[in-house]
Design a protein around this motif. Structure first.
Motif, PDB file in Angstrom:
ATOM      1  N   TYR A   1     -23.769 -24.969  15.922  1.00 40.76           N
ATOM      2  CA  TYR A   1     -23.760 -24.449  17.306  1.00 40.76           C
ATOM      3  C   TYR A   1     -25.128 -24.676  17.978  1.00 40.76           C
ATOM      4  CZ  TYR A   1     -24.504 -20.484  20.552  1.00 40.76           C
ATOM      5  OH  TYR A   1     -24.869 -19.695  21.600  1.00 40.76           O
ATOM      6  N   VAL A   2     -26.189 -24.361  17.232  1.00 40.32           N
ATOM      7  CA  VAL A   2     -27.544 -24.540  17.760  1.00 40.32           C
ATOM      8  C   VAL A   2     -27.834 -26.034  17.979  1.00 40.32           C
ATOM      9  CG1 VAL A   2     -30.007 -24.345  17.170  1.00 40.32           C
ATOM     10  CG2 VAL A   2     -28.480 -22.385  16.835  1.00 40.32           C
ATOM     11  N   GLU A   3     -27.431 -26.845  16.997  1.00 38.77           N
ATOM     12  CA  GLU A   3     -27.678 -28.289  17.094  1.00 38.77           C
ATOM     13  C   GLU A   3     -26.954 -28.901  18.282  1.00 38.77           C
ATOM     14  OE1 GLU A   3     -29.764 -30.602  15.381  1.00 38.77           O
ATOM     15  OE2 GLU A   3     -30.588 -28.586  15.125  1.00 38.77           O
ATOM     16  N   LYS A   4     -25.716 -28.448  18.509  1.00 36.30           N
ATOM     17  CA  LYS A   4     -24.917 -28.968  19.631  1.00 36.30           C
ATOM     18  C   LYS A   4     -25.655 -28.699  20.947  1.00 36.30           C
ATOM     19  CE  LYS A   4     -20.271 -28.729  21.711  1.00 36.30           C
ATOM     20  NZ  LYS A   4     -20.621 -28.183  23.037  1.00 36.30           N
ATOM     21  N   LEU A   5     -26.112 -27.456  21.124  1.00 36.36           N
ATOM     22  CA  LEU A   5     -26.839 -27.102  22.348  1.00 36.36           C
ATOM     23  C   LEU A   5     -28.107 -27.941  22.491  1.00 36.36           C
ATOM     24  CD1 LEU A   5     -26.486 -23.196  22.275  1.00 36.36           C
ATOM     25  CD2 LEU A   5     -25.572 -24.696  24.065  1.00 36.36           C
ATOM     26  N   ARG A   6     -28.866 -28.057  21.393  1.00 34.15           N
ATOM     27  CA  ARG A   6     -30.119 -28.822  21.459  1.00 34.15           C
ATOM     28  C   ARG A   6     -29.847 -30.295  21.786  1.00 34.15           C
ATOM     29  NH1 ARG A   6     -33.883 -27.917  16.411  1.00 34.15           N
ATOM     30  NH2 ARG A   6     -35.394 -28.904  17.825  1.00 34.15           N
ATOM     31  N   ASN A   7     -28.744 -30.828  21.220  1.00 32.80           N
ATOM     32  CA  ASN A   7     -28.428 -32.229  21.514  1.00 32.80           C
ATOM     33  C   ASN A   7     -27.977 -32.423  22.948  1.00 32.80           C
ATOM     34  OD1 ASN A   7     -29.185 -33.270  19.030  1.00 32.80           O
ATOM     35  ND2 ASN A   7     -27.187 -32.775  18.105  1.00 32.80           N
ATOM     36  N   GLU A   8     -27.546 -31.336  23.581  1.00 32.96           N
ATOM     37  CA  GLU A   8     -27.189 -31.397  25.011  1.00 32.96           C
ATOM     38  C   GLU A   8     -28.450 -31.195  25.878  1.00 32.96           C
ATOM     39  OE1 GLU A   8     -22.741 -29.457  24.236  1.00 32.96           O
ATOM     40  OE2 GLU A   8     -24.245 -28.345  25.397  1.00 32.96           O
ATOM     41  N   GLY A   9     -29.603 -31.091  25.205  1.00 35.32           N
ATOM     42  CA  GLY A   9     -30.858 -30.947  25.945  1.00 35.32           C
ATOM     43  C   GLY A   9     -31.239 -29.518  26.268  1.00 35.32           C
ATOM     44  N   ARG A  10     -30.464 -28.559  25.772  1.00 33.96           N
ATOM     45  CA  ARG A  10     -30.782 -27.152  26.042  1.00 33.96           C
ATOM     46  C   ARG A  10     -31.874 -26.675  25.083  1.00 33.96           C
ATOM     47  NH1 ARG A  10     -28.970 -25.258  30.624  1.00 33.96           N
ATOM     48  NH2 ARG A  10     -29.113 -23.160  29.765  1.00 33.96           N
ATOM     49  N   ASN A  11     -32.761 -25.822  25.564  1.00 34.17           N
ATOM     50  CA  ASN A  11     -33.726 -25.146  24.701  1.00 34.17           C
ATOM     51  C   ASN A  11     -33.069 -23.861  24.213  1.00 34.17           C
ATOM     52  OD1 ASN A  11     -35.824 -27.058  25.161  1.00 34.17           O
ATOM     53  ND2 ASN A  11     -36.173 -26.123  27.172  1.00 34.17           N
ATOM     54  N   VAL A  12     -32.933 -23.745  22.921  1.00 37.22           N
ATOM     55  CA  VAL A  12     -32.178 -22.618  22.363  1.00 37.22           C
ATOM     56  C   VAL A  12     -33.126 -21.492  21.946  1.00 37.22           C
ATOM     57  CG1 VAL A  12     -30.541 -21.900  20.591  1.00 37.22           C
ATOM     58  CG2 VAL A  12     -30.387 -24.198  21.580  1.00 37.22           C
ATOM     59  N   LEU A  13     -32.842 -20.305  22.462  1.00 36.42           N
ATOM     60  CA  LEU A  13     -33.685 -19.141  22.177  1.00 36.42           C
ATOM     61  C   LEU A  13     -33.020 -18.252  21.132  1.00 36.42           C
ATOM     62  CD1 LEU A  13     -36.230 -17.533  23.065  1.00 36.42           C
ATOM     63  CD2 LEU A  13     -34.761 -16.306  24.658  1.00 36.42           C
ATOM     64  N   LEU A  14     -33.698 -18.089  20.005  1.00 35.16           N
ATOM     65  CA  LEU A  14     -33.206 -17.219  18.935  1.00 35.16           C
ATOM     66  C   LEU A  14     -34.030 -15.945  18.915  1.00 35.16           C
ATOM     67  CD1 LEU A  14     -31.649 -19.637  17.640  1.00 35.16           C
ATOM     68  CD2 LEU A  14     -32.610 -18.943  15.468  1.00 35.16           C
ATOM     69  N   GLU A  15     -33.389 -14.819  19.172  1.00 38.03           N
ATOM     70  CA  GLU A  15     -34.102 -13.533  19.072  1.00 38.03           C
ATOM     71  C   GLU A  15     -33.777 -12.976  17.696  1.00 38.03           C
ATOM     72  OE1 GLU A  15     -32.671 -10.561  21.777  1.00 38.03           O
ATOM     73  OE2 GLU A  15     -34.042  -9.038  20.981  1.00 38.03           O
ATOM     74  N   ILE A  16     -34.692 -13.119  16.764  1.00 35.40           N
ATOM     75  CA  ILE A  16     -34.395 -12.691  15.395  1.00 35.40           C
ATOM     76  C   ILE A  16     -35.557 -11.954  14.742  1.00 35.40           C
ATOM     77  CG2 ILE A  16     -32.535 -14.268  14.729  1.00 35.40           C
ATOM     78  CD1 ILE A  16     -34.589 -16.232  13.742  1.00 35.40           C
ATOM     79  N   GLU A  17     -35.226 -11.226  13.684  1.00 35.68           N
ATOM     80  CA  GLU A  17     -36.249 -10.474  12.956  1.00 35.68           C
ATOM     81  C   GLU A  17     -37.078 -11.432  12.082  1.00 35.68           C
ATOM     82  OE1 GLU A  17     -35.848  -6.780  11.442  1.00 35.68           O
ATOM     83  OE2 GLU A  17     -34.388  -6.054  12.914  1.00 35.68           O
ATOM     84  N   VAL A  18     -38.192 -10.902  11.633  1.00 34.65           N
ATOM     85  CA  VAL A  18     -39.137 -11.743  10.886  1.00 34.65           C
ATOM     86  C   VAL A  18     -38.514 -12.455   9.684  1.00 34.65           C
ATOM     87  CG1 VAL A  18     -41.287 -10.631  11.621  1.00 34.65           C
ATOM     88  CG2 VAL A  18     -40.023  -9.659   9.713  1.00 34.65           C
ATOM     89  N   GLN A  19     -37.640 -11.762   8.941  1.00 33.11           N
ATOM     90  CA  GLN A  19     -37.064 -12.400   7.754  1.00 33.11           C
ATOM     91  C   GLN A  19     -36.226 -13.607   8.135  1.00 33.11           C
ATOM     92  OE1 GLN A  19     -38.317 -11.676   5.038  1.00 33.11           O
ATOM     93  NE2 GLN A  19     -39.231  -9.686   5.516  1.00 33.11           N
ATOM     94  N   GLY A  20     -35.419 -13.439   9.188  1.00 34.54           N
ATOM     95  CA  GLY A  20     -34.617 -14.549   9.693  1.00 34.54           C
ATOM     96  C   GLY A  20     -35.508 -15.674  10.200  1.00 34.54           C
ATOM     97  N   ALA A  21     -36.588 -15.285  10.879  1.00 40.61           N
ATOM     98  CA  ALA A  21     -37.510 -16.288  11.429  1.00 40.61           C
ATOM     99  C   ALA A  21     -38.102 -17.146  10.313  1.00 40.61           C
ATOM    100  CB  ALA A  21     -38.612 -15.612  12.234  1.00 40.61           C
ATOM    101  N   MET A  22     -38.399 -16.515   9.161  1.00 39.60           N
ATOM    102  CA  MET A  22     -38.970 -17.262   8.033  1.00 39.60           C
ATOM    103  C   MET A  22     -37.941 -18.260   7.480  1.00 39.60           C
ATOM    104  SD  MET A  22     -42.081 -16.276   7.983  1.00 39.60           S
ATOM    105  CE  MET A  22     -41.960 -15.958   9.748  1.00 39.60           C
ATOM    106  N   GLN A  23     -36.661 -17.856   7.477  1.00 39.77           N
ATOM    107  CA  GLN A  23     -35.605 -18.779   7.030  1.00 39.77           C
ATOM    108  C   GLN A  23     -35.503 -19.977   7.968  1.00 39.77           C
ATOM    109  OE1 GLN A  23     -31.736 -16.831   6.110  1.00 39.77           O
ATOM    110  NE2 GLN A  23     -32.837 -14.888   6.137  1.00 39.77           N
ATOM    111  N   VAL A  24     -35.565 -19.703   9.277  1.00 34.65           N
ATOM    112  CA  VAL A  24     -35.464 -20.788  10.271  1.00 34.65           C
ATOM    113  C   VAL A  24     -36.649 -21.743  10.115  1.00 34.65           C
ATOM    114  CG1 VAL A  24     -35.469 -21.365  12.729  1.00 34.65           C
ATOM    115  CG2 VAL A  24     -34.187 -19.378  11.923  1.00 34.65           C
ATOM    116  N   LYS A  25     -37.830 -21.151   9.921  1.00 40.23           N
ATOM    117  CA  LYS A  25     -39.047 -21.958   9.793  1.00 40.23           C
ATOM    118  C   LYS A  25     -38.912 -22.956   8.634  1.00 40.23           C
ATOM    119  CE  LYS A  25     -43.973 -21.417   9.354  1.00 40.23           C
ATOM    120  NZ  LYS A  25     -45.088 -20.601   8.871  1.00 40.23           N
ATOM    121  N   GLU A  26     -38.279 -22.487   7.541  1.00 39.75           N
ATOM    122  CA  GLU A  26     -38.119 -23.360   6.387  1.00 39.75           C
ATOM    123  C   GLU A  26     -37.150 -24.484   6.674  1.00 39.75           C
ATOM    124  OE1 GLU A  26     -38.240 -20.978   2.657  1.00 39.75           O
ATOM    125  OE2 GLU A  26     -36.883 -22.588   1.965  1.00 39.75           O
TER     126      GLU A  26
END
Lengths: 188, 188
Positions: A87-112
């Protein structure tokens, strides 16, 4: 078309992320899409599929985890919440900047999983000010306020993992600063 | 006409204040005037009165101090440098936002005399990065580099005295963030 950015926004509960995000979403030049999470929680009255959440069964969620289809996930009070990668990739490939509001633990997973993610941590002007905001928002017993502050301090230990730190003293200025960061990353 | 802002900009030597200020001065919407200092130093080749400095004698400077005509002043290698209050006030009354690039000690003097000053401290992304910038800029002996780093650390102890802290990782982004801060203070 240039691929959109993946923006990870974190900050302690009570810091005023909601107001800052509302300001950011008003700015159409930022081309922002707020990422909708997948959850095993049942829809509440008035909530809509694909608007508030993507509602799935526990089995579907666990299959998504096993198949590596989530950018991050976490459990809160017995329910699972996560961000579907496709879902995120689809939006990004359409040129959208995707905003994820997430807690620190989730943020660390995304960073990886996405080292190119633009991570921003919103801090309060001070812990005293955060306490004031938490107390002002809901009349919770002091014990709960203290627990939330302890949690905030623990979360703030992860600040060095974020690329940018923005102080939310004034939500309009904080959103202007975040806009400047996003605009700059759209150029480079 | 609304009175202009008094903007105090500090940051350790080597952090890249010059480049950030150059970017800021390009932005005409900010209505910035870079404050010219008064000095007892003699003009160097090509320097002009009222462009690089206001050149005065030691007696004139000391009279200005005694008469309370300076917003701040300091001595460097035997010469006096200061900011004439009337000059800054005139610009502000013409609606110009006046930018003072001064060291922490001067900034503390301004803060006392003008509590409404908008103070901004520019930090490097890290001390290691500051060391790299200092080493890259001039081929100074390592001893001098270390002295400059120690001075920078001492200056950074005064960060809590500043209203805003901006990291100069990328001078364009840093100037965009400072622009957002100035614009916001022009509104409020």
């Amino acid at each position: 078309m240039k691929k959109g950015l993946l923006i990870v926004l974190s900050g302690p509960s009570g810091v005023g992320k909601g107001t800052v995000i509302k300001e950011l979403m008003k700015n159409e030049n930022l081309n922002l899409s707020y990422s909708i999470s997948m959850t095993t929680r049942l829809p509440r009255n008035g909530e809509q599929e694909g608007v508030n959440y993507f509602y799935v069964s526990k089995e579907e969620f666990q299959k998504a985890i096993a198949d590596g289809e989530l950018l991050e996930y976490a459990e809160f009070v017995g329910n699972l919440y996560g961000t579907p990668k496709a879902y995120v990739e689809k939006l990004r490939n359409e040129g959208r900047n995707v905003l994820l509001e997430i807690e620190v633990q989730g943020a660390m997973q995304v960073k990886e999983k996405c080292p190119d993610a633009l991570s921003i941590f919103i801090i309060p002007p001070s812990i005293d000010e955060l306490a004031k905001r938490i107390r002002g928002r809901a009349s919770e017993p002091e014990e709960i306020v203290q627990q939330r502050l302890e949690k905030a301090k623990k979360e703030m230990e992860l600040i060095p993992q974020y690329k940018y730190v923005v102080c939310n003293d004034d939500p309009i200025l904080a959103s202007d600063i975040i806009s400047a960061i996003i605009n700059r990353h759209m150029q480079i």
